[in-house]
Every structure is written in structure tokens, then in C-alpha cells.
Design a protein around this motif. Structure first.
Motif, PDB file in Angstrom:
ATOM      1  N   ILE A 126      37.432  39.076  42.947  1.00 52.64           N
ATOM      2  CA  ILE A 126      37.234  38.057  41.903  1.00 52.64           C
ATOM      3  C   ILE A 126      37.823  38.555  40.584  1.00 52.64           C
ATOM      4  O   ILE A 126      38.522  37.815  39.883  1.00 52.64           O
ATOM      5  N   ILE A 127      37.565  39.813  40.255  1.00 56.10           N
ATOM      6  CA  ILE A 127      38.110  40.389  39.015  1.00 56.10           C
ATOM      7  C   ILE A 127      39.637  40.431  39.076  1.00 56.10           C
ATOM      8  O   ILE A 127      40.317  40.083  38.107  1.00 56.10           O
ATOM      9  N   PHE A 128      40.184  40.832  40.231  1.00 59.02           N
ATOM     10  CA  PHE A 128      41.636  40.850  40.378  1.00 59.02           C
ATOM     11  C   PHE A 128      42.212  39.447  40.183  1.00 59.02           C
ATOM     12  O   PHE A 128      43.232  39.272  39.510  1.00 59.02           O
ATOM     13  N   ASN A 129      41.570  38.449  40.759  1.00 57.82           N
ATOM     14  CA  ASN A 129      42.068  37.071  40.655  1.00 57.82           C
ATOM     15  C   ASN A 129      41.960  36.516  39.244  1.00 57.82           C
ATOM     16  O   ASN A 129      42.630  35.535  38.913  1.00 57.82           O
ATOM     17  N   LYS A 130      41.146  37.136  38.393  1.00 58.91           N
ATOM     18  CA  LYS A 130      41.033  36.711  36.990  1.00 58.91           C
ATOM     19  C   LYS A 130      42.148  37.287  36.123  1.00 58.91           C
ATOM     20  O   LYS A 130      42.330  36.861  34.990  1.00 58.91           O
ATOM     21  N   LEU A 131      42.894  38.260  36.648  1.00 58.17           N
ATOM     22  CA  LEU A 131      44.049  38.772  35.922  1.00 58.17           C
ATOM     23  C   LEU A 131      45.087  37.666  35.799  1.00 58.17           C
ATOM     24  O   LEU A 131      45.119  36.731  36.612  1.00 58.17           O
ATOM     25  N   THR A 132      45.963  37.796  34.814  1.00 61.14           N
ATOM     26  CA  THR A 132      47.052  36.826  34.713  1.00 61.14           C
ATOM     27  C   THR A 132      47.980  37.021  35.916  1.00 61.14           C
ATOM     28  O   THR A 132      47.998  38.087  36.532  1.00 61.14           O
ATOM     29  N   LYS A 133      48.750  36.012  36.234  1.00 64.55           N
ATOM     30  CA  LYS A 133      49.703  36.111  37.348  1.00 64.55           C
ATOM     31  C   LYS A 133      50.684  37.257  37.097  1.00 64.55           C
ATOM     32  O   LYS A 133      51.047  37.985  38.028  1.00 64.55           O
ATOM     33  N   LYS A 134      51.083  37.433  35.858  1.00 60.30           N
ATOM     34  CA  LYS A 134      52.020  38.504  35.518  1.00 60.30           C
ATOM     35  C   LYS A 134      51.394  39.871  35.814  1.00 60.30           C
ATOM     36  O   LYS A 134      52.049  40.746  36.382  1.00 60.30           O
TER      37      LYS A 134
END
Length: 160
Positions: A126-134
């Protein structure tokens, strides 16, 4: 008379077939566990050989310092990818074992193995998916993070 003979045949062969199925599932489960265990050893060797020195720390430092658990997520993702197809085959046989009677040895072994081997925790994802796409693409583009790696070792290098 023929129907009676057929019924007797079914009644007498059913327990034998059920026992054979129990043994088959138990044997498949034992084999899958053995194969999975061997694959874990292979992935551990790859993790130990993974040269994290080649990673440019400055490239990922800011991302990881803000979200340290992304390394845990990437490490687990790389490890799970390494464990395929053995992990998937083990999960399949565990699923088969759940069709057995709860007192059956295949069911008990399958349930114990499931509890030890499959314990989903999606917090890091979940935390990883909250990062920006970049940011996600930057981390995913690092080849050494696709192979099992020691997340703690890399984190130590980042916080130095």
C-alpha cells in the motif's frame, strides 16, 4: 442382480479410492514442500550474491528515507518472484488439501504449511502504491532490486 453387483463394487472400492486420494494429496504436498524448500535455498544464494554496491544510493535516497518500507516491499516482491513456480504449485496443493477431512494428515499438513508460508501483509505494498509513478518506476528500474536482496543492508547504506 447386475445393479446390486455394481453397487457393491462402488461401496467396496470407494474407501480404497478415498484412501488413495488422501495418500496422493499428502504425497503431492510433501513433494511441493520439498521443492519449495529447495527453491528457498536457491533464492537465498541469489540474495547473498546480489551486489548492492552497484546501486546508486543518491538516486533512491530521498524516496526510501520518506518511505523506508518500500525496500521491504521490493525485497519481498523479488523473493516471491524468485520462488516461482514452486510457490504457486505449493499454494495449489495446499488448496487441494483443504478439501480433505480436518482430521486427515494431508489437511493438517496443508493447513500448517499455509500458516507458515503464506501470511499476506499488504501494508508495504500500500505504501509503495502511494509513491508517485515516477518514484515507483525509478525503484522498479533498478535491476538489483529484481533479484532477492538484503533490504536491511541496503537501508544501512542509505542512512549512512
Amino acid at each position: 442382480m447386475k445393479i446390486k453387483n455394481i453397487l457393491l463394487f462402488v461401496v467396496f472400492t470407494f474407501p480404497i479410492t478415498a484412501l488413495a486420494q488422501d495418500d496422493l494429496i499428502f504425497n503431492k504436498l510433501q513433494s511441493a514442500i520439498s521443492n519449495y524448500s529447495a527453491k528457498i535455498d536457491e533464492c537465498n544464494i541469489l540474495r547473498n550474491k546480489n551486489n548492492l554496491e552497484s546501486i546508486d544510493i543518491e538516486e533512491i535516497k530521498d524516496i526510501v528515507k520518506k518511505n523506508p518500507s518500500v525496500l521491504s516491499y521490493l525485497s519481498e516482491k523479488a523473493y516471491n518472484n524468485c520462488l516461482q513456480p514452486e510457490r504457486g504449485l505449493l499454494a495449489e496443493v495446499i488448496l487441494y488439501s483443504t478439501t480433505e477431512n480436518k482430521n486427515n494428515q494431508a489437511f493438517v499438513l496443508g493447513e500448517s504449511t499455509r500458516k507458515v508460508s503464506f501470511h499476506p501483509d499488504f501494508n508495504d505494498e500500500i505504501i509503495f502504491n502511494k509513491l508517485t509513478k515516477k518514484e515507483q518506476l525509478k525503484l522498479l528500474s533498478i535491476t538489483n532490486l529484481e533479484t532477492p536482496f538484503d533490504a536491511l543492508e541496503l537501508m544501512d547504506r542509505i542512512i549512512e
